[in-house]
Design an enzyme around this catalytic site. Structure first.
Site, PDB file in Angstrom:
ATOM      1  N   GLU A  91     -13.375 -27.130  29.383  1.00 51.73           N
ATOM      2  CA  GLU A  91     -14.538 -26.950  29.017  1.00 51.73           C
ATOM      3  C   GLU A  91     -15.581 -27.103  30.253  1.00 51.73           C
ATOM      4  OE1 GLU A  91     -15.205 -29.253  25.535  1.00 51.73           O
ATOM      5  OE2 GLU A  91     -14.914 -27.274  24.469  1.00 51.73           O
ATOM      6  N   CYS A 104     -21.384 -29.027  35.404  1.00 54.25           N
ATOM      7  CA  CYS A 104     -20.372 -30.004  34.834  1.00 54.25           C
ATOM      8  C   CYS A 104     -18.959 -29.562  35.044  1.00 54.25           C
ATOM      9  CB  CYS A 104     -20.699 -30.625  33.846  1.00 54.25           C
ATOM     10  SG  CYS A 104     -19.518 -32.337  33.210  1.00 54.25           S
ATOM     11  N   CYS A 111      -6.650 -35.414  30.132  1.00 59.65           N
ATOM     12  CA  CYS A 111      -7.044 -36.409  30.887  1.00 59.65           C
ATOM     13  C   CYS A 111      -6.120 -37.632  30.547  1.00 59.65           C
ATOM     14  CB  CYS A 111      -8.459 -36.994  30.867  1.00 59.65           C
ATOM     15  SG  CYS A 111      -8.690 -38.465  31.939  1.00 59.65           S
ATOM     16  N   CYS A 115      -9.703 -43.079  27.979  1.00 63.20           N
ATOM     17  CA  CYS A 115     -10.974 -43.934  27.295  1.00 63.20           C
ATOM     18  C   CYS A 115     -11.199 -43.800  26.006  1.00 63.20           C
ATOM     19  CB  CYS A 115     -12.195 -43.558  28.321  1.00 63.20           C
ATOM     20  SG  CYS A 115     -11.795 -43.690  30.078  1.00 63.20           S
ATOM     21  N   CYS A 118     -14.221 -41.655  24.389  1.00 67.63           N
ATOM     22  CA  CYS A 118     -13.998 -40.117  25.224  1.00 67.63           C
ATOM     23  C   CYS A 118     -13.296 -39.138  24.140  1.00 67.63           C
ATOM     24  CB  CYS A 118     -13.623 -39.989  26.534  1.00 67.63           C
ATOM     25  SG  CYS A 118     -13.318 -38.352  27.262  1.00 67.63           S
ATOM     26  N   GLY A 164     -11.162 -34.764  32.496  1.00 69.46           N
ATOM     27  CA  GLY A 164     -10.044 -35.261  33.732  1.00 69.46           C
ATOM     28  C   GLY A 164     -10.856 -36.250  34.573  1.00 69.46           C
ATOM     29  N   GLU A 165     -10.173 -36.990  35.039  1.00 73.06           N
ATOM     30  CA  GLU A 165     -10.505 -37.975  36.139  1.00 73.06           C
ATOM     31  C   GLU A 165     -10.300 -37.361  37.495  1.00 73.06           C
ATOM     32  OE1 GLU A 165     -11.572 -41.267  36.830  1.00 73.06           O
ATOM     33  OE2 GLU A 165     -11.159 -40.686  38.902  1.00 73.06           O
ATOM     34  N   SER A 196     -17.751 -38.589  39.568  1.00 76.40           N
ATOM     35  CA  SER A 196     -17.623 -39.596  38.582  1.00 76.40           C
ATOM     36  C   SER A 196     -16.318 -40.046  38.516  1.00 76.40           C
ATOM     37  CB  SER A 196     -18.635 -39.134  37.332  1.00 76.40           C
ATOM     38  OG  SER A 196     -18.287 -40.189  36.526  1.00 76.40           O
ATOM     39  N   SER A 218     -18.015 -45.199  36.137  1.00 72.34           N
ATOM     40  CA  SER A 218     -18.152 -45.403  34.625  1.00 72.34           C
ATOM     41  C   SER A 218     -17.829 -46.842  34.687  1.00 72.34           C
ATOM     42  CB  SER A 218     -17.081 -44.610  33.924  1.00 72.34           C
ATOM     43  OG  SER A 218     -17.045 -43.236  34.274  1.00 72.34           O
ATOM     44  N   HIS A 220     -19.572 -49.160  32.198  1.00 69.99           N
ATOM     45  CA  HIS A 220     -20.030 -49.504  30.753  1.00 69.99           C
ATOM     46  C   HIS A 220     -19.740 -50.812  30.288  1.00 69.99           C
ATOM     47  CE1 HIS A 220     -19.315 -45.359  31.064  1.00 69.99           C
ATOM     48  NE2 HIS A 220     -18.174 -45.050  30.952  1.00 69.99           N
ATOM     49  N   ASN A 294     -22.450 -40.938  22.563  1.00 69.25           N
ATOM     50  CA  ASN A 294     -22.641 -39.542  21.778  1.00 69.25           C
ATOM     51  C   ASN A 294     -21.423 -39.566  20.797  1.00 69.25           C
ATOM     52  OD1 ASN A 294     -24.704 -38.190  23.042  1.00 69.25           O
ATOM     53  ND2 ASN A 294     -23.172 -38.250  24.904  1.00 69.25           N
ATOM     54  N   CYS A 337     -21.530 -35.844  27.343  1.00 69.04           N
ATOM     55  CA  CYS A 337     -20.794 -36.936  28.203  1.00 69.04           C
ATOM     56  C   CYS A 337     -19.879 -37.666  27.093  1.00 69.04           C
ATOM     57  CB  CYS A 337     -21.475 -38.258  28.645  1.00 69.04           C
ATOM     58  SG  CYS A 337     -22.112 -37.575  30.072  1.00 69.04           S
TER      59      CYS A 337
HETATM   60  S1  SF4 Z   1     -14.148 -40.575  30.217  1.00 65.92           S
HETATM   61 FE1  SF4 Z   1     -13.338 -39.523  31.897  1.00 65.92          FE
HETATM   62  S2  SF4 Z   1     -11.645 -40.677  32.752  1.00 65.92           S
HETATM   63 FE2  SF4 Z   1     -12.122 -41.415  30.577  1.00 65.92          FE
HETATM   64  S3  SF4 Z   1     -10.617 -40.239  29.193  1.00 65.92           S
HETATM   65 FE3  SF4 Z   1     -12.672 -39.045  29.378  1.00 65.92          FE
HETATM   66  S4  SF4 Z   1     -12.347 -37.440  30.830  1.00 65.92           S
HETATM   67 FE4  SF4 Z   1     -10.801 -39.267  31.242  1.00 65.92          FE
END
Ligand code: SF4
Length: 344
Positions: A91, A104, A111, A115, A118, A164-165, A196, A218, A220, A294, A337
């Site tokens: 996406e 974005c 990923c 997290c 996410c 993704g990271e 990021s 990130s 948090h 979110n 996000c």
């Molecule tokens: S927040 Fe970013 S690094 Fe963490 S699982 Fe989601 S996409 Fe991957």
């Protein structure tokens, strides 16, 4: 359909093109003209000869990701599901900001970081994207703006905050950044790009080789115990090491590191959190970006009320921390996000 070849035209910088031109007895001066044609920045660009066109087409793939689906939010956010020849999808989101858009970009299919807040993290990692596939998302989104919305060709800013990271795929992300920065191609300045990271330390150590783009972490939570719950890689790369790596970045004058702070009801919105943030970031060139959580289907956390967001912001401002609250865009189409997910 074949796979997007590694020798995609969208992976090439001017230097790469010159190398190709030289090796094939073409004038090196054609390199900028090829870039201008490719990215259509200037309508008066000279056209390319048949001979050169067929040499390029014979050696490079010109394919771009295919738009499989477009979702539009009333707030102007546009989310694309983009497909690649191997049927993988990611996406990509266009977010309106004042009179321009920010795009974005995704850097991986899925990923590996998992997290807990996410949606993408629930997919696992399917594969890394190639530099050309990252550039391709941008080109497709920018073309859409021009063709569908009649937007003037103002280059959207870039955030590497999609699926993704990015630093887990640092080599390909760096390739894409170098293509984005080509002055006669897309000509996007390093300060128009923000990467990021969740704090993937092996990748952060490579940031020294990157152009001086903006960096966001990130964060948090200022406590390892809580952060570990949210970002499991914190077990291997604890906060002190991650902040140490950021301290080593050679920042430009008045450049700040953005610390993203996903505010979750009753988890990280207490006075202790504000006190600890002051200890950690008070003496660092930091901007804290509060992002109210979110929710997504099946998520375990709750979004804090507007009042709680405001009062946490106040606590940080009282502690002299530069703080912003990010207005959530596109949450109704799961484009905000932490909400991105596609089939792998
Ligand atoms: S927040 Fe970013 S690094 Fe963490 S699982 Fe989601 S996409 Fe991957």
């Amino acid at each position: 359909m074949g796979l997007l070849k590694e020798n995609s035209i969208y992976a090439l910088t001017q230097e790469d093109l010159k190398f190709f031109l030289g090796a094939n007895d073409f004038s090196l001066e054609l390199a900028p003209i090829i870039l201008q044609n490719l990215y259509k920045k200037n309508k008066r660009t000279k056209t390319l000869s048949e001979k050169l066109l067929s040499a390029l087409e014979g050696n490079f793939s010109f394919s771009l990701p295919e738009i499989k689906q477009v979702s539009k939010s009333p707030d102007g956010t546009i989310k694309f599901l983009m497909g690649f020849p191997d049927q993988k999808t990611v996406e990509t989101v266009l977010i309106p900001f004042h009179k321009r858009f920010t795009v974005c970009l995704s850097s991986q299919v899925g990923c590996a970081m998992k997290c807990s807040f996410c949606y993408t993290g629930t997919m696992g990692l399917s594969r890394h994207l190639k530099g050309s596939e990252i550039v391709g998302q941008y080109v497709v989104a920018a073309n859409y703006l021009r063709q569908e919305l009649g937007q003037k060709p103002i280059s959207p800013n870039i955030v590497f905050m999609g699926q993704g990271e990015p630093l887990h795929n640092s080599e390909e992300v760096l390739k894409a950044i170098n293509v984005f920065m080509e002055p006669l191609g897309l000509g996007i300045g390093p300060r128009q790009m923000t990467l990021s990271t969740a704090g993937f330390l092996p990748g952060m150590r490579k940031l020294a080789d990157f152009p001086k783009i903006n960096i966001a972490l990130s964060l948090h939570s200022p406590f390892n115990e809580v952060r570990k719950e949210l970002i499991p890689i914190n077990q291997h790369y604890p906060l002190e090491d991650v902040l140490g790596a950021l301290d080593e970045l050679d920042l430009m004058k008045r450049q700040f590191v953005t610390y993203e702070y996903l505010l979750i009801d009753e988890l990280n919105d207490r006075k202790e959190d504000a006190d600890e943030l002051e200890k950690l970031l008070g003496n660092r060139p930091a901007i804290i970006n509060i992002i109210p959580f979110n929710p997504f289907p099946g998520s375990a956390y709750k979004r804090p009320s507007k009042e709680k967001v405001e009062s946490f912001k106040e606590m940080l401002v009282e502690r002299k921390l530069r703080t912003m609250v990010r207005t959530t865009k596109g949450s109704d189409i799961l484009a905000a996000c932490g909400q991105l997910k596609s089939k792998t």
